[in-house]
Design an enzyme around this catalytic site. Sequence first.
Site, PDB file in Angstrom:
ATOM      1  N   VAL A  82       0.842  -1.198   0.000  1.00 35.15           N
ATOM      2  CA  VAL A  82       0.000   0.000   0.000  1.00 35.15           C
ATOM      3  C   VAL A  82       0.874   1.244   0.000  1.00 35.15           C
ATOM      4  CG1 VAL A  82      -1.827   1.220   1.241  1.00 35.15           C
ATOM      5  CG2 VAL A  82      -1.726  -1.291   1.304  1.00 35.15           C
ATOM      6  N   LYS A  83       0.674   2.059  -1.021  1.00 33.96           N
ATOM      7  CA  LYS A  83       1.443   3.302  -1.107  1.00 33.96           C
ATOM      8  C   LYS A  83       0.684   4.398  -0.374  1.00 33.96           C
ATOM      9  CE  LYS A  83       4.308   4.582  -5.026  1.00 33.96           C
ATOM     10  NZ  LYS A  83       4.318   5.228  -6.328  1.00 33.96           N
ATOM     11  N   LEU A  84       1.382   5.070   0.528  1.00 30.98           N
ATOM     12  CA  LEU A  84       0.760   6.181   1.256  1.00 30.98           C
ATOM     13  C   LEU A  84       1.665   7.398   1.118  1.00 30.98           C
ATOM     14  CD1 LEU A  84      -0.232   4.377   4.607  1.00 30.98           C
ATOM     15  CD2 LEU A  84      -1.750   4.960   2.694  1.00 30.98           C
TER      16      LEU A  84
END
Length: 215
Positions: A82-84
């Site tokens: 998950v890219k945040l």
Amino acid sequence: MKIFIDTANLEMIKEINSWGILDGVTTNPSLIAKEGTDVATRVKEIASIVDGPISAEAMSTDWEGMVKEGRELAKIHKNINVKLPMCVESLKATKVLSSEGIDVNMTLIFSPHQALLAAKAGAKYVSPFIGRLDDIGSYGTDLLGQICGIFENYGFDTEVIAASIRSPVHVLDAALAGCDIATIPYNILSMMVSHPKTDEGIAKFVADFEKSKKK
Ligand code: E4P
């Protein structure tokens, strides 16, 4: 150094995967939008091609939303991370997601301080954007060395992904700085293969081989 491709284009991913050098893929909302699709559909398609980490960006702005979205993205395939985007809410979400075994790629990193905080929160990856730093007159490459040095000093497991790569020189910089990964656009990967002296050498060998056959 692991090589990821920075694109959401399936043909480019298939082509580079066929070279036998591809370790993973990063996408972002701009890259997904260019392909006229949605993130869930596209990362599922990518996962059917590449056996390695694939970044999918969550778009919520509060940590509870990021966690919810992150859990959904992670369910799509075991290789999804998950890219945040770096901010306080993302740090809070990273703590929760990483404690659940969901990998986070903290993106839009522009300082060593941000990278340190992301690592402390449990991010599996940090993505310093070197091209965008160069764009505003800073040395993006310096940032890579600083982050790798800090992680080495303290034994962080967080991997450094050199991102926003604009030239083969950036790839060289990433490798010399000791980055774990470089995420590279298709056109730069293509440039990395070629050298005029290689082309010249191949042409000469072929010509000499043809001549020798005639004797
Ligand atoms: C990384 O994960 C990003 O998708 C990417 O490298 C951004 O690159 P850009 O600055 O060329 O948009």
